[in-house]
Motif scaffolding. Sequence first.
Motif, PDB file in Angstrom:
ATOM      1  N   LEU A 240       0.752  -1.187  -0.118  1.00 27.50           N
ATOM      2  CA  LEU A 240      -0.042  -0.103  -0.109  1.00 27.50           C
ATOM      3  C   LEU A 240       0.841   1.398   0.114  1.00 27.50           C
ATOM      4  O   LEU A 240       0.579   2.328  -0.631  1.00 27.50           O
ATOM      5  CB  LEU A 240      -0.986  -0.162   1.231  1.00 27.50           C
ATOM      6  N   ARG A 241       1.721   1.394   0.593  1.00 24.21           N
ATOM      7  CA  ARG A 241       2.667   2.558   0.909  1.00 24.21           C
ATOM      8  C   ARG A 241       3.543   2.484  -0.468  1.00 24.21           C
ATOM      9  O   ARG A 241       3.509   3.746  -0.988  1.00 24.21           O
ATOM     10  CB  ARG A 241       3.865   2.318   2.107  1.00 24.21           C
ATOM     11  N   GLU A 242       4.071   1.653  -1.134  1.00 20.11           N
ATOM     12  CA  GLU A 242       4.544   1.754  -2.410  1.00 20.11           C
ATOM     13  C   GLU A 242       3.587   2.054  -3.476  1.00 20.11           C
ATOM     14  O   GLU A 242       3.794   2.924  -4.523  1.00 20.11           O
ATOM     15  CB  GLU A 242       5.185   0.256  -2.914  1.00 20.11           C
ATOM     16  N   ALA A 243       2.383   1.747  -3.487  1.00 14.52           N
ATOM     17  CA  ALA A 243       1.205   2.279  -4.352  1.00 14.52           C
ATOM     18  C   ALA A 243       1.038   3.756  -4.053  1.00 14.52           C
ATOM     19  O   ALA A 243       1.043   4.457  -5.128  1.00 14.52           O
ATOM     20  CB  ALA A 243      -0.120   1.488  -4.167  1.00 14.52           C
ATOM     21  N   VAL A 244       0.974   4.028  -2.826  1.00 16.55           N
ATOM     22  CA  VAL A 244       0.658   5.729  -2.449  1.00 16.55           C
ATOM     23  C   VAL A 244       1.905   6.327  -3.071  1.00 16.55           C
ATOM     24  O   VAL A 244       1.667   7.360  -3.682  1.00 16.55           O
ATOM     25  CB  VAL A 244       0.562   5.714  -1.137  1.00 16.55           C
ATOM     26  N   ASP A 245       3.067   5.973  -2.978  1.00 14.47           N
ATOM     27  CA  ASP A 245       4.246   6.695  -3.283  1.00 14.47           C
ATOM     28  C   ASP A 245       4.373   6.597  -4.888  1.00 14.47           C
ATOM     29  O   ASP A 245       4.808   7.960  -5.247  1.00 14.47           O
ATOM     30  CB  ASP A 245       5.564   6.093  -2.615  1.00 14.47           C
ATOM     31  N   ALA A 246       3.953   5.775  -5.405  1.00 21.99           N
ATOM     32  CA  ALA A 246       3.959   5.781  -6.946  1.00 21.99           C
ATOM     33  C   ALA A 246       2.906   6.758  -7.571  1.00 21.99           C
ATOM     34  O   ALA A 246       3.180   6.876  -8.608  1.00 21.99           O
ATOM     35  CB  ALA A 246       3.873   4.228  -7.447  1.00 21.99           C
ATOM     36  N   ARG A 247       1.627   6.568  -6.820  1.00 20.50           N
ATOM     37  CA  ARG A 247       0.573   7.394  -7.677  1.00 20.50           C
ATOM     38  C   ARG A 247       0.472   8.661  -7.221  1.00 20.50           C
ATOM     39  O   ARG A 247      -0.054   9.445  -7.856  1.00 20.50           O
ATOM     40  CB  ARG A 247      -0.497   6.609  -7.314  1.00 20.50           C
ATOM     41  N   ILE A 248       0.963   9.167  -6.000  1.00 19.59           N
ATOM     42  CA  ILE A 248       0.809  10.572  -5.518  1.00 19.59           C
ATOM     43  C   ILE A 248       1.278  11.510  -6.497  1.00 19.59           C
ATOM     44  O   ILE A 248       2.674  11.369  -6.699  1.00 19.59           O
ATOM     45  CB  ILE A 248       1.235  10.612  -3.990  1.00 19.59           C
ATOM     46  N   PRO A 249       0.888  12.584  -6.883  1.00 17.97           N
ATOM     47  CA  PRO A 249       1.316  13.636  -7.848  1.00 17.97           C
ATOM     48  C   PRO A 249       2.637  14.145  -7.237  1.00 17.97           C
ATOM     49  O   PRO A 249       2.694  14.428  -5.905  1.00 17.97           O
ATOM     50  CB  PRO A 249       0.297  14.421  -8.113  1.00 17.97           C
ATOM     51  N   THR A 250       3.422  14.730  -8.201  1.00 17.21           N
ATOM     52  CA  THR A 250       4.526  15.688  -7.879  1.00 17.21           C
ATOM     53  C   THR A 250       3.964  17.080  -7.781  1.00 17.21           C
ATOM     54  O   THR A 250       3.334  17.521  -8.888  1.00 17.21           O
ATOM     55  CB  THR A 250       5.689  15.522  -8.522  1.00 17.21           C
ATOM     56  N   VAL A 251       4.282  17.935  -6.735  1.00 10.98           N
ATOM     57  CA  VAL A 251       3.838  19.228  -6.856  1.00 10.98           C
ATOM     58  C   VAL A 251       4.799  20.241  -6.215  1.00 10.98           C
ATOM     59  O   VAL A 251       5.670  19.966  -5.504  1.00 10.98           O
ATOM     60  CB  VAL A 251       2.448  19.441  -6.083  1.00 10.98           C
ATOM     61  N   ASP A 252       4.746  21.507  -6.758  1.00 12.46           N
ATOM     62  CA  ASP A 252       5.603  22.702  -6.222  1.00 12.46           C
ATOM     63  C   ASP A 252       4.967  23.144  -5.180  1.00 12.46           C
ATOM     64  O   ASP A 252       3.604  23.264  -4.907  1.00 12.46           O
ATOM     65  CB  ASP A 252       5.934  23.642  -7.415  1.00 12.46           C
ATOM     66  N   LEU A 253       5.738  23.728  -4.199  1.00 11.67           N
ATOM     67  CA  LEU A 253       5.030  23.975  -2.884  1.00 11.67           C
ATOM     68  C   LEU A 253       4.016  25.479  -3.164  1.00 11.67           C
ATOM     69  O   LEU A 253       2.937  25.385  -2.391  1.00 11.67           O
ATOM     70  CB  LEU A 253       6.112  24.740  -1.946  1.00 11.67           C
TER      71      LEU A 253
END
Length: 668
Positions: A240-253
């Motif tokens: 589950l942690r790997e899935a969250v890290d792989a799918r969560i978007p990258t964003v600027d602050l």
Amino acid sequence: MRTMGDLDSAALMLREAWITLSHAAADPEGDTRSGFDLLDITAMHQAARTVGELARPQAEAIAAELTARYRTINQPLRRLAKHLGLEGLEEAGPLMEALAFLPKLERTLAKSHQRDLFPSVPVGHLGPTWQTRVFPPRARWPVVSTSTPGSSVPPRPCAAPYGVTTCSSPAWTSGATPAKHCSRTTPGKTLPPGVPQPRPVRDARRRSGPLVPGTRRRLRDHLVLTGLDKLTEPASLKDLREAVDARIPTVDLPELLLEVHAWTGFLNHFHHVSEAGSRAEHLVVSLAAVLVAEACNIGIQAMVSEDEPGRSRDQLFWVEQNYLRAETLRLANAVLVDYQATLPIVGHWGGGELASADGLRFATPLRVLNSGPNPKYFAARGITLYNYLSDQYSGFNHIVIPGTRRDSLYLLDGILDQPTSLNPTEIATDTAGASEMIFGLFRLLGYQFSPRLADAGHTQLYRADPGAGYGPLNPLTTGRIRQQTITDNWDDLLRLAGSLREGTVRASQILPVLAGQGRPSPLGRAVMQIGRLDRSAFLARYYHSELFRRKINTQLNRQESRHELARRIFYGQKGELRQKYKEGQEDQLSALGLVLNACVLWNSVHIQEVVNQLRAEGHHVSDADLARLSPLGHDHIRMIGRYHFRLSPELAAGKLRPLRATRETVVS
């Protein structure tokens, strides 16, 4: 502290003095004493004292330096020995035996206030220099057995300074211990007849019950709480942690703040200091830019872009001066905390009843009134951001404290005066925040104080009923509650609780009065009696329930993870706080707390979206795994921003950039 610069200066001064005197002595017609007239005698004496304090004999220099740095080299030395595979070498046997002995010695000294002695110490690896340092000739503390032969009393170690005294069995059993039955170490020497035996041995024999070695105090029973085992992570949680890290978007602050504002409208709660209703154009962009500048500690100038709306230099400074203040920051933060509590996934993390409080330290290189020295945390001066975190990962309050004040004085202030909808009833802290007075005030106000105690097994327990039986805890429950003290001050106790609840007086103001610098007032003694009773009830539960201890530990670990995210955001200027005034420090750290909560909210929303997507795809996501997810991840958030490598056609052709307009030019 050994300072090489001072040693060099003193040595050079003494060298010049010797050259001057040698020249005077070389003149056959001169008077050697005239050379002293050319010297500053006071400075020479000072230089000689400096050399005497700092210089060391060559044989002791390395040993002294290593001794002073034991804490630094201890763990690396053990890892180096393991890496080199010294365990299997016969020649390294004495060294490995000593390395295995050190952790036992450290644990013994850390868990008890006395210096328990060992029957033997591995010293086979020590050379002559280290033998002298470890066992100085004038400070020997050997071991003496104080057991009675033939009795059921186990042997008790006893320390005797300067030497060992051991008594023969007949003398010990009979109770008469003439000096002829005793021997004393200085090695190879015997005490002459008539010399009395050392007092620690005599006292240890005459008194029943175990004694603290080297003193006349009795050893008290105590509990030993084993450390909590690390929870195993099932494969489903790792997936589950790997899935969250792989799918969560990258964003600027900056984009993160604008997206959170689109969901919550929290930037709309920043209003002009004059309370005027009009709002400047592109105010939301200006507010986001100012918040990023303050939270990242990089200054407003880094946000200036005259070509983009809302980011001109004049507008950013105007927004900072007129919109960013304690009142508006508290309102905006309350919006984020309340919105976080409505998310479905947050219910797996906690219901908002549990919170924790801990300090985040910031060094202040500038000498300002609100900072103070604290050698434990700062090289020079600093302040503490004492922040409060709910079990839903939202920071609902914080207080800026000078570096010298105790954090526990402010613990209740942040709970009683916070603008969010959360109502935590149980507060966890570390050991530094625990005291009988704090326990008593928490109980008076209806809160549960749950500190993580480092010395819980050695804490004295108290009883209200002297005839009550507490089973295995009876030997620990030796204190008595003075109920009459509570009864005599009951009306004042109720008045104190009401004043704190209504905000008439702050806990940080009344606690020093109650404590009275070590001599509590009558009301303070009554609060302490309630605190002793509440602490005893808390410790009974703390001893009994591993789940209870783990809950406190988990919440405090969450706070440490939040501090790590705060350090990641507050990266500018080496992480040092350079505001000159208390109001500026509070506003900047409040902006940091607001941006922290925005990051947590953004992560929580997107973790919920990932979970929904996984379930829609047919994957099973258990509630137990959701409870162990954390919204404090930050690898996907770009704090520093992105670099652009684009030039306009004119600049690409070699044309120079136009000069900036000065303030005089703008005015004219």
